[in-house]
Every structure is written in structure tokens, then in C-alpha cells.
Design a protein around this motif. Structure first.
Motif, PDB file in Angstrom:
ATOM      1  N   ALA A   6       5.922   0.063   8.214  1.00 15.69           N
ATOM      2  CA  ALA A   6       4.979   0.395   7.661  1.00 15.69           C
ATOM      3  C   ALA A   6       5.740   2.020   7.044  1.00 15.69           C
ATOM      4  O   ALA A   6       5.884   1.954   5.294  1.00 15.69           O
ATOM      5  CB  ALA A   6       3.932  -0.437   6.837  1.00 15.69           C
ATOM      6  N   GLY A   7       5.422   3.145   7.094  1.00 16.56           N
ATOM      7  CA  GLY A   7       6.021   4.023   7.181  1.00 16.56           C
ATOM      8  C   GLY A   7       4.784   5.200   6.740  1.00 16.56           C
ATOM      9  O   GLY A   7       5.522   6.358   6.914  1.00 16.56           O
ATOM     10  N   PHE A   8       4.158   4.647   7.135  1.00 17.53           N
ATOM     11  CA  PHE A   8       2.739   5.436   7.364  1.00 17.53           C
ATOM     12  C   PHE A   8       2.988   6.130   8.538  1.00 17.53           C
ATOM     13  O   PHE A   8       3.131   6.114   9.356  1.00 17.53           O
ATOM     14  CB  PHE A   8       1.466   4.652   7.354  1.00 17.53           C
ATOM     15  CG  PHE A   8       0.662   4.237   5.800  1.00 17.53           C
ATOM     16  CD1 PHE A   8       0.124   4.611   4.965  1.00 17.53           C
ATOM     17  CD2 PHE A   8       0.649   3.077   5.590  1.00 17.53           C
ATOM     18  CE1 PHE A   8       0.269   4.271   4.113  1.00 17.53           C
ATOM     19  CE2 PHE A   8       1.201   2.399   4.659  1.00 17.53           C
ATOM     20  CZ  PHE A   8       0.497   3.366   3.614  1.00 17.53           C
ATOM     21  N   THR A   9       1.720   7.577   8.422  1.00 20.32           N
ATOM     22  CA  THR A   9       2.357   8.494   9.405  1.00 20.32           C
ATOM     23  C   THR A   9       0.650   8.938   9.494  1.00 20.32           C
ATOM     24  O   THR A   9       0.002   8.814   8.982  1.00 20.32           O
ATOM     25  CB  THR A   9       2.963   9.852   8.949  1.00 20.32           C
ATOM     26  OG1 THR A   9       2.307  10.679   7.838  1.00 20.32           O
ATOM     27  CG2 THR A   9       4.834   9.610   9.225  1.00 20.32           C
ATOM     28  N   ALA A  65       0.592  -1.225   0.222  1.00 19.64           N
ATOM     29  CA  ALA A  65      -0.211  -0.200   0.292  1.00 19.64           C
ATOM     30  C   ALA A  65       0.997   1.491   0.303  1.00 19.64           C
ATOM     31  O   ALA A  65       0.413   2.261  -0.438  1.00 19.64           O
ATOM     32  CB  ALA A  65      -0.829  -0.132   1.262  1.00 19.64           C
ATOM     33  N   PHE A  66       1.876   1.224   0.431  1.00 18.18           N
ATOM     34  CA  PHE A  66       2.605   2.502   1.205  1.00 18.18           C
ATOM     35  C   PHE A  66       3.386   2.671  -0.768  1.00 18.18           C
ATOM     36  O   PHE A  66       3.811   3.187  -1.488  1.00 18.18           O
ATOM     37  CB  PHE A  66       3.689   2.261   1.829  1.00 18.18           C
ATOM     38  CG  PHE A  66       4.486   2.740   2.697  1.00 18.18           C
ATOM     39  CD1 PHE A  66       4.079   4.287   3.604  1.00 18.18           C
ATOM     40  CD2 PHE A  66       6.059   4.096   1.501  1.00 18.18           C
ATOM     41  CE1 PHE A  66       5.218   5.357   3.727  1.00 18.18           C
ATOM     42  CE2 PHE A  66       6.759   5.100   1.712  1.00 18.18           C
ATOM     43  CZ  PHE A  66       6.109   5.587   2.713  1.00 18.18           C
ATOM     44  N   ARG A  67       4.055   1.239  -0.865  1.00 17.62           N
ATOM     45  CA  ARG A  67       4.821   1.868  -2.606  1.00 17.62           C
ATOM     46  C   ARG A  67       3.685   2.162  -3.267  1.00 17.62           C
ATOM     47  O   ARG A  67       4.100   2.954  -4.523  1.00 17.62           O
ATOM     48  CB  ARG A  67       5.100   0.469  -2.579  1.00 17.62           C
ATOM     49  CG  ARG A  67       5.166   0.220  -4.430  1.00 17.62           C
ATOM     50  CD  ARG A  67       5.718  -0.931  -4.739  1.00 17.62           C
ATOM     51  NE  ARG A  67       5.162  -1.785  -5.094  1.00 17.62           N
ATOM     52  CZ  ARG A  67       4.472  -2.159  -6.248  1.00 17.62           C
ATOM     53  NH1 ARG A  67       4.299  -1.470  -6.957  1.00 17.62           N
ATOM     54  NH2 ARG A  67       2.904  -3.007  -6.060  1.00 17.62           N
ATOM     55  N   GLY A  71      -0.230  10.905  -0.007  1.00 24.58           N
ATOM     56  CA  GLY A  71      -1.467   9.793  -0.515  1.00 24.58           C
ATOM     57  C   GLY A  71      -2.581   9.640   0.750  1.00 24.58           C
ATOM     58  O   GLY A  71      -1.450   9.627   1.331  1.00 24.58           O
ATOM     59  N   ARG A  72      -3.445   9.027   0.652  1.00 21.43           N
ATOM     60  CA  ARG A  72      -4.249   8.439   2.138  1.00 21.43           C
ATOM     61  C   ARG A  72      -4.661   7.468   1.932  1.00 21.43           C
ATOM     62  O   ARG A  72      -4.641   6.362   1.430  1.00 21.43           O
ATOM     63  CB  ARG A  72      -5.096   9.336   2.735  1.00 21.43           C
ATOM     64  CG  ARG A  72      -6.390   9.637   1.506  1.00 21.43           C
ATOM     65  CD  ARG A  72      -6.822  11.125   2.631  1.00 21.43           C
ATOM     66  NE  ARG A  72      -7.730  11.226   1.273  1.00 21.43           N
ATOM     67  CZ  ARG A  72      -7.792  11.809  -0.336  1.00 21.43           C
ATOM     68  NH1 ARG A  72      -6.415  12.075  -0.441  1.00 21.43           N
ATOM     69  NH2 ARG A  72      -8.362  12.331  -0.557  1.00 21.43           N
ATOM     70  N   ILE A  74      -9.734   3.051  10.484  1.00 26.97           N
ATOM     71  CA  ILE A  74      -8.256   3.415  10.195  1.00 26.97           C
ATOM     72  C   ILE A  74      -7.875   4.356   9.170  1.00 26.97           C
ATOM     73  O   ILE A  74      -7.933   4.219   7.960  1.00 26.97           O
ATOM     74  CB  ILE A  74      -7.762   2.264  10.815  1.00 26.97           C
ATOM     75  CG1 ILE A  74      -7.745   1.327  11.266  1.00 26.97           C
ATOM     76  CG2 ILE A  74      -6.382   2.567  11.184  1.00 26.97           C
ATOM     77  CD1 ILE A  74      -8.020  -0.570  11.770  1.00 26.97           C
ATOM     78  N   GLN A  75      -7.958   5.609   9.239  1.00 23.21           N
ATOM     79  CA  GLN A  75      -6.365   6.282   8.326  1.00 23.21           C
ATOM     80  C   GLN A  75      -4.837   6.421   8.708  1.00 23.21           C
ATOM     81  O   GLN A  75      -4.634   6.165   9.480  1.00 23.21           O
ATOM     82  CB  GLN A  75      -7.239   7.604   8.775  1.00 23.21           C
ATOM     83  CG  GLN A  75      -6.589   8.525  10.065  1.00 23.21           C
ATOM     84  CD  GLN A  75      -6.750   9.672   9.742  1.00 23.21           C
ATOM     85  OE1 GLN A  75      -7.709  10.457   8.729  1.00 23.21           O
ATOM     86  NE2 GLN A  75      -6.578  10.892  10.564  1.00 23.21           N
ATOM     87  N   GLY A  76      -4.350   7.004   7.783  1.00 23.34           N
ATOM     88  CA  GLY A  76      -3.151   6.683   8.065  1.00 23.34           C
ATOM     89  C   GLY A  76      -2.267   7.435   6.443  1.00 23.34           C
ATOM     90  O   GLY A  76      -3.269   7.979   5.336  1.00 23.34           O
ATOM     91  N   GLU A  77      -1.282   7.661   6.624  1.00 22.69           N
ATOM     92  CA  GLU A  77      -1.055   8.791   5.568  1.00 22.69           C
ATOM     93  C   GLU A  77       0.458   8.656   5.109  1.00 22.69           C
ATOM     94  O   GLU A  77       1.074   8.454   6.125  1.00 22.69           O
ATOM     95  CB  GLU A  77      -1.194  10.644   5.357  1.00 22.69           C
ATOM     96  CG  GLU A  77      -2.493  10.705   6.104  1.00 22.69           C
ATOM     97  CD  GLU A  77      -2.077  12.799   6.353  1.00 22.69           C
ATOM     98  OE1 GLU A  77      -1.621  13.088   6.651  1.00 22.69           O
ATOM     99  OE2 GLU A  77      -3.238  13.327   6.885  1.00 22.69           O
TER     100      GLU A  77
END
Length: 297
Positions: free
Chosen positions: A231-234, A181-183, A189-190, A280-283
Motif C-alpha cells: 500500500a506504500g507504507f515504510t 489508510a495511506f490516502r 503520518g503513522r 504493527i507499525q508503519g509510516e
């Protein structure tokens, strides 16, 4: 052949066993129609009162439930990720585990003709059903791809928003899903994920049951958030949640059988009452300061 790490090989085989069981279960759901048996999900499918009621219970409006192509709502979700994803016209949206296309069609309305929605599902019969729904409804800004969410058939940094609905808890390799997803997300993006979470450890009687594993067991809330951050999400956080209808969980055949023992029944009811449908959210940061661990190898 020399196996350098038999434990790792065994673990991989176990993961493949879970993945195959999930594919078989949801393939069976996709291939069952209202005309054949009147039931294709945990309750019934399509526009049946049971599925419409479940849809309202997990956060969909009557307008949303009636706006999608017939046969795309299989009653398999645990929330409404499109409601809080703040989708904008022209955006590219990716749905992980898109099933028959329900959330994809809702997203397509929001991004409009200049936008694009991609659904990815690992079950051929689900993808076929979703493509048929899209063709029959005339929606040209939606496409469905066959693939595993642990190895997405999507290019790097090509997606603005990722949504998913009660799917990631089925993956035996969620760390790979989040890395993928991060890739594929563009910087900035979110993600907006609807999934089942709990603060109570899964009872052993469930964690050892393949039927339970493919039937949407919740994930510990802290573990879920930690995996996304790794995974790197903030900006990772739960932004909304609601109790999942305990009655629906108790209707699952595998649980009914387990509840014949009084002590087990008490443990399972306490566990069931802890389950929440969470959004659940992430950016993905605008500037990625580090490379998350590549889990695809």
C-alpha cells in the motif's frame, strides 16, 4: 446484463457475505447490555472482572481501564495500540473499527482538547452506542462516523495517526483498508495496529467456517506486513507482541464443537498456541515517490 467475469462477481459476493456477517455479529454485541444478559462480548462486557482481566492480559493498565466511559470497553481487543502510538497533544487520530469507542477515549486523553479523534465503524448500533458514551462523558474532541474501513468517510491527508484494534483481520479486503489508510494519512503520518497474527496457516476447518471468519481469525504475519508495504507504507514492522490467551480461544463455541474430534482438536490447539496479539507499525513517507495502486474502483 452481461457479466464479463463471473468469478470476480462471485468473489465480490463472498466478500459482501463476510462483511454482512461481521456487521450482524457486532451489531448484536452493541445492542446487548449488561442489564439484559450480563454478557455482550466473548466473555462479558463493561467493568466485569472477565473483561478487566482480558484488558490487563492484552496490555491495558488499570488506570486506562478505569478512565473510559462505562460501556465503552466490550472486551473485543487483542492489544493496546494507544500505548505505543506516541500520541501528541493537538494530533488528529483515526480509529479503524472503533466499536463502542474504548480506544478513541484513551486517545482523546492523550491528544487533549486541541486534538481530535475520529472513530469509524460500519455497524450503526456500535456508532450509536459510541456517540452516547461520548455525550454522557462530556468528551468534545471525539466523533464517530458510520462507514466501512474499505471506503473511509475521511478526507485525503487529514489524519496524523491511525490506530486499530483487532479489526483488520475481519476485513475480506485488507488491501483496500491499507490503501484507504495511506490516502487519509498526512505525509509523515503513522499507523499503529493491534491485531492477531500467526506463523501457522489457518486450518481448513476454520477457514471454511463463517462463524470462525467473523470471530477474529489471525492473519499470517508475513502476509500482513507485505500488504502494508504494497500500500506504500515504510518502516513496517512488528514492534511488540504477546501470546493471546489460548483459553479464551478454546471458549469460543464453534471451536468447542470442532474439538470433539481428537485429531482436529490437536490441530486446533497447535494453531491456537501460535496466535499472537501483535502491535504493527508503519509510516507514510514525507515524500510519496509513487502512487500506490488505487483499489477503490
Amino acid at each position: 446484463m452481461v457479466v464479463s467475469n463471473p468469478n470476480r462477481l462471485s468473489l465480490r459476493m463472498d466478500k459482501e457475505k463476510v462483511r454482512s456477517a461481521v456487521r450482524e455479529r457486532y451489531g448484536s454485541i452493541a445492542e446487548t447490555t449488561d442489564e439484559e444478559s450480563g454478557c455482550c462480548g466473548p466473555s462479558c462486557c463493561g467493568d466485569s472482572p472477565a473483561v478487566m482481566g482480558l484488558g490487563r492480559a492484552v496490555g491495558y493498565s488499570d488506570e486506562e481501564l478505569s478512565s473510559v466511559p462505562e460501556g465503552s470497553n466490550l472486551g473485543l481487543g487483542c492489544g493496546n495500540p494507544t500505548a505505543l502510538a506516541s500520541l501528541e497533544p493537538g494530533e488528529t487520530v483515526l480509529d479503524l473499527g472503533s466499536g463502542a469507542g474504548f480506544d478513541c477515549f484513551l486517545a482523546a486523553e492523550k491528544v487533549g482538547p486541541t486534538g481530535r479523534v475520529i472513530g469509524v465503524d460500519m455497524t450503526p448500533s456500535m456508532v450509536e452506542r459510541a456517540r452516547r458514551n461520548a455525550a454522557e462523558s462530556g468528551r468534545g474532541n471525539v466523533e464517530f462516523r458510520l462507514g466501512e474501513i474499505e471506503a473511509l468517510p475521511v478526507g485525503d491527508a487529514t489524519v496524523d495517526v491511525i490506530i486499530s484494534n483487532c479489526v483488520l483481520n475481519l476485513s475480506p479486503e485488507r488491501d483496500r483498508v491499507f490503501a484507504e489508510a495511506f490516502r487519509v494519512l498526512r505525509p509523515g503520518g503513522r499507523v499503529m495496529i493491534s491485531d492477531l497474527v500467526t506463523d501457522v496457516p489457518v486450518p481448513g476447518v476454520l477457514s471454511q467456517s463463517m462463524d470462525a471468519l467473523v470471530g477474529c481469525l489471525p492473519v499470517l504475519r508475513t502476509r500482513y506486513l507485505e500488504e502494508m508495504e504494497s500500500a506504500g507504507f515504510t518502516e513496517v514492522r512488528v514492534i511488540a507482541e504477546r501470546a493471546y490467551p489460548v483459553g479464551l480461544l478454546e471458549e469460543v463455541p464453534i471451536l468447542r464443537g470442532m474439538m470433539r474430534d481428537a485429531a482436529t482438536a490437536r490441530e486446533l490447539r497447535a494453531f491456537a498456541s501460535s496466535v499472537r496479539g501483535a502491535l504493527i507499525q508503519g509510516e507514510k513517507p514525507e515524500i510519496v515517490s509513487r502512487n500506490p495502486t488505487d483499489l477503490r474502483s
